[in-house]
Write a protein that holds these residues in place. Structure first.
Motif, PDB file in Angstrom:
ATOM      1  N   ARG A  79       0.827  -1.203   0.000  1.00 31.55           N
ATOM      2  CA  ARG A  79       0.000   0.000   0.000  1.00 31.55           C
ATOM      3  C   ARG A  79       0.871   1.267   0.000  1.00 31.55           C
ATOM      4  N   VAL A  80       1.947   1.224   0.756  1.00 31.42           N
ATOM      5  CA  VAL A  80       2.868   2.373   0.811  1.00 31.42           C
ATOM      6  C   VAL A  80       3.436   2.645  -0.589  1.00 31.42           C
ATOM      7  N   ILE A  81       3.853   1.589  -1.266  1.00 26.59           N
ATOM      8  CA  ILE A  81       4.429   1.731  -2.610  1.00 26.59           C
ATOM      9  C   ILE A  81       3.344   2.153  -3.600  1.00 26.59           C
ATOM     10  N   TYR A  82       2.165   1.574  -3.457  1.00 27.95           N
ATOM     11  CA  TYR A  82       1.025   1.931  -4.310  1.00 27.95           C
ATOM     12  C   TYR A  82       0.749   3.439  -4.237  1.00 27.95           C
ATOM     13  N   LYS A  83       0.694   3.957  -3.006  1.00 23.54           N
ATOM     14  CA  LYS A  83       0.391   5.376  -2.806  1.00 23.54           C
ATOM     15  C   LYS A  83       1.467   6.261  -3.418  1.00 23.54           C
ATOM     16  N   ARG A  84       2.694   5.799  -3.363  1.00 24.73           N
ATOM     17  CA  ARG A  84       3.800   6.610  -3.850  1.00 24.73           C
ATOM     18  C   ARG A  84       3.949   6.510  -5.368  1.00 24.73           C
ATOM     19  N   GLU A  85       3.673   5.348  -5.940  1.00 22.99           N
ATOM     20  CA  GLU A  85       4.041   5.137  -7.335  1.00 22.99           C
ATOM     21  C   GLU A  85       2.893   4.884  -8.308  1.00 22.99           C
ATOM     22  N   THR A  86       1.759   4.416  -7.833  1.00 19.71           N
ATOM     23  CA  THR A  86       0.679   4.092  -8.776  1.00 19.71           C
ATOM     24  C   THR A  86      -0.332   5.219  -8.900  1.00 19.71           C
ATOM     25  N   VAL A  87      -0.563   5.943  -7.804  1.00 16.98           N
ATOM     26  CA  VAL A  87      -1.542   7.036  -7.855  1.00 16.98           C
ATOM     27  C   VAL A  87      -0.915   8.380  -7.518  1.00 16.98           C
ATOM     28  N   MET A 112      10.064  12.275  -5.905  1.00 11.40           N
ATOM     29  CA  MET A 112      10.985  11.476  -6.722  1.00 11.40           C
ATOM     30  C   MET A 112      12.187  11.022  -5.909  1.00 11.40           C
ATOM     31  N   VAL A 113      12.523  11.777  -4.853  1.00 10.39           N
ATOM     32  CA  VAL A 113      13.614  11.379  -3.960  1.00 10.39           C
ATOM     33  C   VAL A 113      13.240  10.050  -3.300  1.00 10.39           C
ATOM     34  N   LEU A 114      11.980   9.979  -2.843  1.00 14.03           N
ATOM     35  CA  LEU A 114      11.503   8.772  -2.169  1.00 14.03           C
ATOM     36  C   LEU A 114      11.503   7.561  -3.094  1.00 14.03           C
ATOM     37  N   SER A 115      11.209   7.787  -4.374  1.00 16.07           N
ATOM     38  CA  SER A 115      11.135   6.637  -5.279  1.00 16.07           C
ATOM     39  C   SER A 115      12.460   6.402  -6.000  1.00 16.07           C
ATOM     40  N   ALA A 155       1.674  19.131 -10.582  1.00 13.91           N
ATOM     41  CA  ALA A 155       3.014  18.678 -11.006  1.00 13.91           C
ATOM     42  C   ALA A 155       3.572  17.648 -10.019  1.00 13.91           C
ATOM     43  N   ILE A 156       3.367  17.892  -8.718  1.00 13.10           N
ATOM     44  CA  ILE A 156       3.833  16.948  -7.686  1.00 13.10           C
ATOM     45  C   ILE A 156       3.142  15.595  -7.860  1.00 13.10           C
ATOM     46  N   ALA A 157       1.825  15.647  -8.073  1.00  9.68           N
ATOM     47  CA  ALA A 157       1.047  14.411  -8.201  1.00  9.68           C
ATOM     48  C   ALA A 157       1.513  13.588  -9.400  1.00  9.68           C
ATOM     49  N   LEU A 158       2.054  14.268 -10.414  1.00  8.16           N
ATOM     50  CA  LEU A 158       2.467  13.575 -11.636  1.00  8.16           C
ATOM     51  C   LEU A 158       3.929  13.121 -11.608  1.00  8.16           C
ATOM     52  N   ALA A 159       4.667  13.533 -10.570  1.00  9.71           N
ATOM     53  CA  ALA A 159       6.116  13.348 -10.555  1.00  9.71           C
ATOM     54  C   ALA A 159       6.549  11.909 -10.810  1.00  9.71           C
ATOM     55  N   ASN A 160       5.893  10.965 -10.166  1.00 10.11           N
ATOM     56  CA  ASN A 160       6.306   9.563 -10.313  1.00 10.11           C
ATOM     57  C   ASN A 160       5.518   8.817 -11.391  1.00 10.11           C
ATOM     58  N   GLU A 161       5.002   9.585 -12.375  1.00  8.30           N
ATOM     59  CA  GLU A 161       4.247   9.008 -13.490  1.00  8.30           C
ATOM     60  C   GLU A 161       3.168   8.030 -13.022  1.00  8.30           C
ATOM     61  N   PRO A 162       2.201   8.513 -12.241  1.00  3.42           N
ATOM     62  CA  PRO A 162       1.167   7.616 -11.719  1.00  3.42           C
ATOM     63  C   PRO A 162       0.288   7.067 -12.842  1.00  3.42           C
TER      64      PRO A 162
END
Ligand SMILES: Nc1ncnc2c1ncn2[C@@H]1O[C@H](COP(=O)(O)OP(=O)(O)OP(=O)(O)O)[C@@H](O)[C@H]1O
Ligand SMILES: [Mg+2]
Length: 209
Positions: A79-87, A112-115, A155-162
């Motif tokens: 769930r942690v990864i999902y929140k950071r990378e999928t959405v 992006m630092v986190l991922s 822009a933040i929400a899109l950073a990790n290409e959700p």
């Protein structure tokens, strides 16, 4: 598979006093590349659904798959990864994902630092360009207007290409001209980049996404 497959979804909030049925057997399919706007009266469960889709809350019963993941069986670690990378999530009140004492660019770099992405600064520049704020990238957020801050939040929400972009009344606290501009950004993201989007739109908004 669709981006969102939802069947008979139920969410019940239990407090010591009462039970609130926030979602009462919802069926919903959102295809990849689709932009879906939700309109409904206050208390009808829009934010509840968005929070569930964003992995912030867990359904009580039913079936829900997002990008192939079973949201009722997901483990806390996933769930942690999902929140950071999928959405990606944009709220009405952007204070929730912005750091006022950092610059716009630093704010976009943060997720992006986190991922662990490599080309962080370049990507942050591209995203800020996309929301029309490239020339303000070195400004601290408390030097930007509310509408500009909301564009940084996109822009933040899109950073990790959700795979999925969620927005809960993203224009709720800006004037109507700025609201149109923000809706245009979402529409362009959907049409040009095929971004899948679920957005809660205020009913009174004259321009439809
Ligand atoms: N954490 C909670 N605990 C108890 N009840 C809750 C909780 N969150 C939401 N609810 C209830 O669930 C119902 C749906 O709320 P929700 O916030 O999803 O509505 P909404 O459609 O987003 O409304 P609005 O348009 O006002 O934002 C409401 O009756 C609300 O009071
Ligand atoms: Mg709401």
């Amino acid at each position: 598979m669709a981006m969102i497959e939802c069947e008979n979804l139920v969410k019940i909030y239990k407090t010591s006093e009462i039970e609130v049925i926030a979602l009462q057997g919802l069926d919903l399919t959102v295809e990849k590349g689709e932009m879906m706007a939700m309109i409904g009266k206050s208390g009808s469960g829009k934010s509840t659904l968005l929070n569930i889709l964003g992995g912030l809350d867990v359904p009580t019963a039913g079936r829900l798959f997002v990008d192939g993941r079973d949201m009722l069986k997901m483990k806390p670690k996933d769930r942690v990864i999902y929140k950071r990378e999928t959405v990606g999530f944009v709220w009405q009140n952007n204070a929730r994902n912005l750091l006022p004492y950092l610059t716009a660019e630093e704010n976009v770099i943060q997720p992006m630092v986190l991922s662990g992405r490599k080309d962080k600064r370049r990507r942050a520049g591209e995203l800020l360009e996309m929301v029309g704020l490239y020339n303000r990238r070195k400004n601290r957020l408390d030097q930007l207007s509310g509408g500009e801050q909301q564009r940084v939040a996109i822009a933040i929400a899109l950073a990790n290409e959700p795979a999925l972009l969620l927005a809960d009344e993203p224009t709720g606290s800006v004037d109507s001209k700025t609201a149109d501009l923000i809706f245009d950004i979402f529409r362009d993201l959907n049409r040009q980049l095929n971004q899948t989007i679920v957005i809660v739109a205020p009913k009174q908004h004259r321009k439809r996404p």
